[in-house]
Design a protein around this motif. Structure first.
Motif: not given
Length: 195
Positions: A187-195
């Protein structure tokens, strides 16, 4: 038609297992578990006091204890001001998601994964809003889900020489820990990629 009554604790694991309402037909036969934990006192769909109290005991109180535990660990981690309450709310959110997922999906590894995903998303958003490192929020909010009882029981079985129980408990504990780590990291990796 049948009468709803009581709770039946089943699948008790490191996190207390799940509570389910049982229904027994009037004509006898065997009772079966029902996945609805809404606390309905009859089949007409009306809430009753007993059902509401069971709902509070099964969902609200564990989340409250998780929140208080996270606030305590926030003090240990030297998190200041409103950050302590944010950590506490993160722990309560994670425990709530875990309990709901456990009732809907069964088991405890997949619910732990989903709870870790929700905690990671919550921690990332709070860290961005407050301009603080996400690590403190994430670590503290994940603490109530750590399978400490599984580690303790595995070591107890090891010392007692119960090899089969030791291996089974240790593998299950590793599965829980891995699901928490993978859920938070994903979840942290996906969020950092999107934001």
């Amino acid at each position: 038609a049948g009468a709803w009554y009581g709770t039946d604790q089943c699948d008790a694991g490191d996190h207390g297992g799940g509570y389910y309402f049982r229904r027994e037909p009037h004509g006898g036969g065997h009772s079966h578990r029902h996945s609805d934990f809404a606390g309905r006192g009859d089949l007409s769909g009306h809430w009753n006091v007993r059902g509401a109290m069971e709902l509070i005991q099964e969902l609200f109180l564990p989340c409250l204890w998780g929140m208080i535990a996270c606030i305590g660990f926030g003090l240990v981690f030297n998190i200041q001001g409103a950050g302590i309450l944010i950590c506490g709310l993160g722990g309560a959110l994670g425990w709530f998601v875990y309990l709901i997922a456990q009732r809907l999906l069964g088991g405890d590894i997949l619910p732990a994964f989903l709870a870790a995903v929700c905690i990671a998303i919550y921690s990332e958003l709070m860290a961005r809003l407050r301009h603080c490192p996400v690590t403190g929020y994430l670590q503290v909010a994940l603490l109530p889900l750590v399978p400490g009882a599984g580690i303790y029981n595995a070591m107890r079985y090891c010392v007692a020489g119960e090899t089969d129980q030791f291996i089974s408990t240790m593998l299950h504990t590793f599965g829980m820990a891995a699901s928490l780590a993978v859920g938070a990291m994903l979840a942290s990796t996906v969020l950092r990629t999107l934001l």
